[in-house]
Motif scaffolding. Structure first.
Motif, PDB file in Angstrom:
ATOM      1  N   ASP A 130      37.995  33.174  32.711  1.00 15.23           N
ATOM      2  CA  ASP A 130      37.446  34.230  31.851  1.00 15.23           C
ATOM      3  C   ASP A 130      38.096  35.583  32.151  1.00 15.23           C
ATOM      4  O   ASP A 130      37.428  36.607  32.237  1.00 15.23           O
ATOM      5  CB  ASP A 130      35.926  34.313  32.035  1.00 15.23           C
ATOM      6  CG  ASP A 130      35.248  35.156  30.957  1.00 15.23           C
ATOM      7  OD1 ASP A 130      35.787  35.240  29.834  1.00 15.23           O
ATOM      8  OD2 ASP A 130      34.180  35.738  31.243  1.00 15.23           O
ATOM      9  N   ALA A 131      39.424  35.575  32.320  1.00 14.11           N
ATOM     10  CA  ALA A 131      40.126  36.809  32.662  1.00 14.11           C
ATOM     11  C   ALA A 131      41.309  37.075  31.741  1.00 14.11           C
ATOM     12  O   ALA A 131      42.187  37.877  32.068  1.00 14.11           O
ATOM     13  CB  ALA A 131      40.602  36.750  34.109  1.00 14.11           C
ATOM     14  N   ALA A 132      41.337  36.430  30.583  1.00 11.25           N
ATOM     15  CA  ALA A 132      42.477  36.599  29.683  1.00 11.25           C
ATOM     16  C   ALA A 132      42.665  38.052  29.265  1.00 11.25           C
ATOM     17  O   ALA A 132      43.803  38.541  29.155  1.00 11.25           O
ATOM     18  CB  ALA A 132      42.300  35.716  28.447  1.00 11.25           C
ATOM     19  N   GLU A 133      41.557  38.771  29.088  1.00  9.57           N
ATOM     20  CA  GLU A 133      41.650  40.152  28.614  1.00  9.57           C
ATOM     21  C   GLU A 133      42.163  41.102  29.696  1.00  9.57           C
ATOM     22  O   GLU A 133      42.469  42.268  29.429  1.00  9.57           O
ATOM     23  CB  GLU A 133      40.282  40.634  28.116  1.00  9.57           C
ATOM     24  CG  GLU A 133      39.266  41.003  29.186  1.00  9.57           C
ATOM     25  CD  GLU A 133      38.643  39.793  29.892  1.00  9.57           C
ATOM     26  OE1 GLU A 133      37.863  39.999  30.840  1.00  9.57           O
ATOM     27  OE2 GLU A 133      38.958  38.647  29.493  1.00  9.57           O
ATOM     28  N   LEU A 134      42.251  40.623  30.942  1.00 11.53           N
ATOM     29  CA  LEU A 134      42.716  41.464  32.046  1.00 11.53           C
ATOM     30  C   LEU A 134      44.234  41.412  32.219  1.00 11.53           C
ATOM     31  O   LEU A 134      44.782  42.131  33.048  1.00 11.53           O
ATOM     32  CB  LEU A 134      42.067  41.015  33.362  1.00 11.53           C
ATOM     33  CG  LEU A 134      40.541  40.996  33.423  1.00 11.53           C
ATOM     34  CD1 LEU A 134      40.086  40.463  34.780  1.00 11.53           C
ATOM     35  CD2 LEU A 134      39.969  42.377  33.173  1.00 11.53           C
ATOM     36  N   SER A 135      44.928  40.601  31.469  1.00  8.87           N
ATOM     37  CA  SER A 135      46.321  40.266  31.731  1.00  8.87           C
ATOM     38  C   SER A 135      47.222  41.469  31.980  1.00  8.87           C
ATOM     39  O   SER A 135      48.034  41.470  32.904  1.00  8.87           O
ATOM     40  CB  SER A 135      46.886  39.442  30.569  1.00  8.87           C
ATOM     41  OG  SER A 135      48.228  39.088  30.807  1.00  8.87           O
ATOM     42  N   GLY A 136      47.118  42.512  31.179  1.00  6.67           N
ATOM     43  CA  GLY A 136      48.013  43.647  31.306  1.00  6.67           C
ATOM     44  C   GLY A 136      47.516  44.746  32.215  1.00  6.67           C
ATOM     45  O   GLY A 136      48.209  45.755  32.419  1.00  6.67           O
ATOM     46  N   ARG A 137      46.351  44.582  32.815  1.00  8.52           N
ATOM     47  CA  ARG A 137      45.773  45.647  33.634  1.00  8.52           C
ATOM     48  C   ARG A 137      46.343  45.638  35.052  1.00  8.52           C
ATOM     49  O   ARG A 137      46.702  44.597  35.580  1.00  8.52           O
ATOM     50  CB  ARG A 137      44.246  45.505  33.682  1.00  8.52           C
ATOM     51  CG  ARG A 137      43.586  45.850  32.353  1.00  8.52           C
ATOM     52  CD  ARG A 137      42.086  45.665  32.412  1.00  8.52           C
ATOM     53  NE  ARG A 137      41.469  46.427  33.485  1.00  8.52           N
ATOM     54  CZ  ARG A 137      40.169  46.378  33.786  1.00  8.52           C
ATOM     55  NH1 ARG A 137      39.370  45.581  33.078  1.00  8.52           N
ATOM     56  NH2 ARG A 137      39.680  47.105  34.766  1.00  8.52           N
ATOM     57  N   PRO A 138      46.414  46.818  35.700  1.00  5.32           N
ATOM     58  CA  PRO A 138      46.866  46.860  37.098  1.00  5.32           C
ATOM     59  C   PRO A 138      45.876  46.129  38.003  1.00  5.32           C
ATOM     60  O   PRO A 138      44.663  46.369  37.924  1.00  5.32           O
ATOM     61  CB  PRO A 138      46.908  48.359  37.415  1.00  5.32           C
ATOM     62  CG  PRO A 138      46.927  49.047  36.085  1.00  5.32           C
ATOM     63  CD  PRO A 138      46.168  48.168  35.146  1.00  5.32           C
ATOM     64  N   PHE A 139      46.372  45.277  38.851  1.00  2.00           N
ATOM     65  CA  PHE A 139      45.496  44.494  39.728  1.00  2.00           C
ATOM     66  C   PHE A 139      44.678  45.396  40.637  1.00  2.00           C
ATOM     67  O   PHE A 139      43.500  45.128  40.905  1.00  2.00           O
ATOM     68  CB  PHE A 139      46.347  43.529  40.564  1.00  2.00           C
ATOM     69  CG  PHE A 139      45.554  42.675  41.493  1.00  2.00           C
ATOM     70  CD1 PHE A 139      44.854  41.575  41.025  1.00  2.00           C
ATOM     71  CD2 PHE A 139      45.510  42.963  42.856  1.00  2.00           C
ATOM     72  CE1 PHE A 139      44.109  40.776  41.891  1.00  2.00           C
ATOM     73  CE2 PHE A 139      44.783  42.169  43.724  1.00  2.00           C
ATOM     74  CZ  PHE A 139      44.079  41.076  43.241  1.00  2.00           C
ATOM     75  N   ASP A 140      45.278  46.493  41.126  1.00  2.00           N
ATOM     76  CA  ASP A 140      44.579  47.327  42.101  1.00  2.00           C
ATOM     77  C   ASP A 140      43.489  48.194  41.484  1.00  2.00           C
ATOM     78  O   ASP A 140      42.801  48.924  42.204  1.00  2.00           O
ATOM     79  CB  ASP A 140      45.564  48.188  42.894  1.00  2.00           C
ATOM     80  CG  ASP A 140      46.371  49.140  42.028  1.00  2.00           C
ATOM     81  OD1 ASP A 140      46.148  49.175  40.791  1.00  2.00           O
ATOM     82  OD2 ASP A 140      47.234  49.859  42.573  1.00  2.00           O
ATOM     83  N   ARG A 141      43.309  48.101  40.174  1.00  2.00           N
ATOM     84  CA  ARG A 141      42.231  48.863  39.533  1.00  2.00           C
ATOM     85  C   ARG A 141      41.083  47.974  39.068  1.00  2.00           C
ATOM     86  O   ARG A 141      40.171  48.427  38.366  1.00  2.00           O
ATOM     87  CB  ARG A 141      42.782  49.664  38.352  1.00  2.00           C
ATOM     88  CG  ARG A 141      43.812  50.707  38.774  1.00  2.00           C
ATOM     89  CD  ARG A 141      44.276  51.554  37.620  1.00  2.00           C
ATOM     90  NE  ARG A 141      45.409  52.393  37.994  1.00  2.00           N
ATOM     91  CZ  ARG A 141      46.069  53.201  37.160  1.00  2.00           C
ATOM     92  NH1 ARG A 141      45.698  53.261  35.886  1.00  2.00           N
ATOM     93  NH2 ARG A 141      47.075  53.928  37.590  1.00  2.00           N
TER      94      ARG A 141
END
Length: 268
Positions: A130-141
């Motif tokens: 359930d993390a498809a929408e996170l794909s382009g986000r910086p991991f450290d944020r």
């Protein structure tokens, strides 16, 4: 991907003069979900670190499909085993997709780029947690729970035959705890997982090993090892264990305000 067999035989680990794990043996048959439970400091994380080759044992052997895990080349081991650890290290200045793509590294040469199949798998693994929408986000944020799901997706992208997880439900809300553990049950892999929540272990694990002070004190199917006596002796708490009428799994209810010997408090 074919599920691996894991055998731990007489494992002992020390840190200086302190004995972390004492003569531990366990097995995980191909496709089984094996749970490790026990109080803080009981040796669960240390045992897992030896399995995924961070802590070298003082004695004993760890075998994956009959081969000593410590004798395997690093790349070959990474094609077989993936780990999700409690302390993954410093924040990465990478996107979520980049983190999950790391899981494909053991399957390619140093300078190879992502193939179409790699790209498909990365998308699939993110969707699975359930993390498809996170794909382009910086991991450290990301939040703690979002990071945990991404690290699980990275392990899935490795397509391991053996998956080792140390408290994978940490930081996850209830919905994602159930989603992740349900996913582990459906994988075509063998799973060794440390859990704090005894009811989650009871429902999702085929067998449970209970550790106390670095030793295994009981092992077997959840219905056999999750007992009021175990709660008293290992955790020092009073509790009741019944078979849940809908799930058929043992269900633990703790008795607050009541020590393990006697008391009169009602159930939580």
């Amino acid at each position: 991907m074919t599920a691996a067999e894991l055998t731990v035989d007489g494992l002992t680990l020390s840190a200086g003069a302190r004995r972390l794990v004492r003569d531990v043996s366990l097995t995980a048959a191909p496709g089984e979900v094996i749970g490790l439970v026990g109080p803080n400091g009981s040796g669960k994380s240390s045992l897992l670190r030896a399995v995924y080759r961070v802590l070298r044992p003082d004695s004993g052997r760890i075998r994956v499909d009959g081969t000593d895990a410590w004798s395997l080349p690093t790349r070959k081991l990474a094609r077989t085993m993936a780990a999700v650890v409690q302390e993954p290290g410093a924040d990465f200045d990478l996107t979520v997709r980049d983190i999950v793509a790391m899981g494909r590294a053991p399957h390619k040469r140093l300078l190879d780029g992502d193939t179409a199949e790699d790209a498909r798998l990365i998308v699939s693994c993110l969707a699975a947690v359930d993390a498809a929408e996170l794909s382009g986000r910086p991991f450290d944020r990301l939040s703690g729970g979002e990071r945990q799901r991404v690290l699980i997706a990275r392990a899935l992208a490795q397509q391991p035959s053996l998956l080792v997880l140390d408290e994978p439900t940490n930081h996850l809300d209830v919905r994602h705890q159930l989603q992740v553990l349900g996913l582990l049950r459906r994988l075509p892999a063998t799973v060794l997982v440390a859990l704090h929540d005894l009811n989650l272990a009871a429902y999702y694990c085929d067998r449970i090993y209970i550790l106390s002070e670095g030793s295994i004190v009981s092992s077997g199917p959840p219905v056999e090892v999750l007992t009021p006596e175990m709660l008293r002796d290992v955790y020092g708490v009073a509790g009741e264990v019944v078979v849940h009428p809908r799930t058929g799994a043992p269900h633990v209810t703790f008795l607050p305000g009541q020590d393990a010997a006697a008391g009169d408090a009602g159930p939580l």
